[in-house]
Design an enzyme around this catalytic site. Sequence first.
Site, PDB file in Angstrom:
ATOM      1  N   ASP A  65       0.859  -1.189   0.000  1.00 24.13           N
ATOM      2  CA  ASP A  65       0.000   0.000   0.000  1.00 24.13           C
ATOM      3  C   ASP A  65       0.893   1.236   0.000  1.00 24.13           C
ATOM      4  OD1 ASP A  65      -2.425   1.383   0.003  1.00 24.13           O
ATOM      5  OD2 ASP A  65      -2.544   1.434   2.193  1.00 24.13           O
ATOM      6  N   ASN A 117       1.870   6.866   3.217  1.00 26.66           N
ATOM      7  CA  ASN A 117       2.570   5.851   4.007  1.00 26.66           C
ATOM      8  C   ASN A 117       4.085   6.006   3.932  1.00 26.66           C
ATOM      9  OD1 ASN A 117       0.437   4.524   5.198  1.00 26.66           O
ATOM     10  ND2 ASN A 117       0.166   3.088   3.517  1.00 26.66           N
ATOM     11  N   ASP A 174       3.546   1.583   8.038  1.00 30.64           N
ATOM     12  CA  ASP A 174       2.272   0.872   7.890  1.00 30.64           C
ATOM     13  C   ASP A 174       2.321  -0.223   6.830  1.00 30.64           C
ATOM     14  OD1 ASP A 174      -0.299   0.051   8.215  1.00 30.64           O
ATOM     15  OD2 ASP A 174      -1.239   1.853   7.383  1.00 30.64           O
TER      16      ASP A 174
END
Length: 341
Positions: free
Chosen positions: A213, A218, A230
């Site tokens: 992701d 992030n 994350d």
Amino acid sequence: MTEHSDNVISGHPYDALKPDALLDAMEDAGFAVSGRLFALNSYENRVYQIGLDEGPPVIAKFYRPGRWTEASIREEHSFTKELEAADIPVVAPLTLPNGDTLGQSGPFRFAVFPQRGGQAPDVSVEDTLYRLGQWLGQIHNVGAARKFSHRPDLSVASIPAGIEQHNELLLEGNWVPRDLRPAWDSLMADLLRLCRTRINDAGNINTLRLHGDCHAGNILCREERMLFVDLDDCRSGPAIQDMWLLLNGEDNERGAQLGEILEGYEMFRPFDRRERHLIEPLRCYRQIGHCAWLAKRWDDPAFPRFFPWFGQPRFWSDQILSLREQLSALQAPSISLPGQY
């Protein structure tokens, strides 16, 4: 409003995650907490900044019950620790006073992370993209060293299958308004057909362990240092999955941005240029998956509160317009890299 607008089920597991329960869990894990507690923006899990009697506060992530198995969470932690050991700038879970990285309190598994500050990288700057590419190449070298056994696999074959599963969930739950179903169904058929065509253009693509992701939110930048955070969605997949979310603008702009990323990336690892054909199928997968995610989480009281528009017909008409734009993107030639025609 659709029939789902008031469809909120009480008694969600997170209802039990009161401040006292959070602080008790941290104390039981061996932390001397000060009682200061601040909820951070997070919907899939619950994340809090928790003050300690001594030293800076820490970040505690309480995993959503039933989403991951213990084995899959431990793989996330293990992968992050591997990256940290390779001197790659990631925020890895702390080792708890009991020697583990994963805590348990009632139905909740949790991990504790050091607090880190920073801002999202400016991906309009060529040097930033180049440096991101360098780090992604190193992340993927670690990712290719072994395989996940318990994390999801985003293989090329799973992209259209995942779109179909997301769509089935939405239709079975009657989320798409009845008067929009003909347009929606027609779009799904065309999107799936063109996604399969793009995937065929890509051919056989290798997969490896990924951040999963890797969007600008992030990644933290501070004083020339980058931090990847994350890894909750880490999974196996094609390398391009960790790149395409960093691209924006028109096709020529995104092509130039990807070229900058690859210039840094290929200092450490080769990249199969055929993977560029997967960008639009992956975007389609993410867009429909986001709708399915909201539908699956609608019993969590936080979701109707923070996403009230999801239960309204206007949302779905906007989605149809957005998916028509996605259809046009799939019909156009795949993104070109500088010097590639």
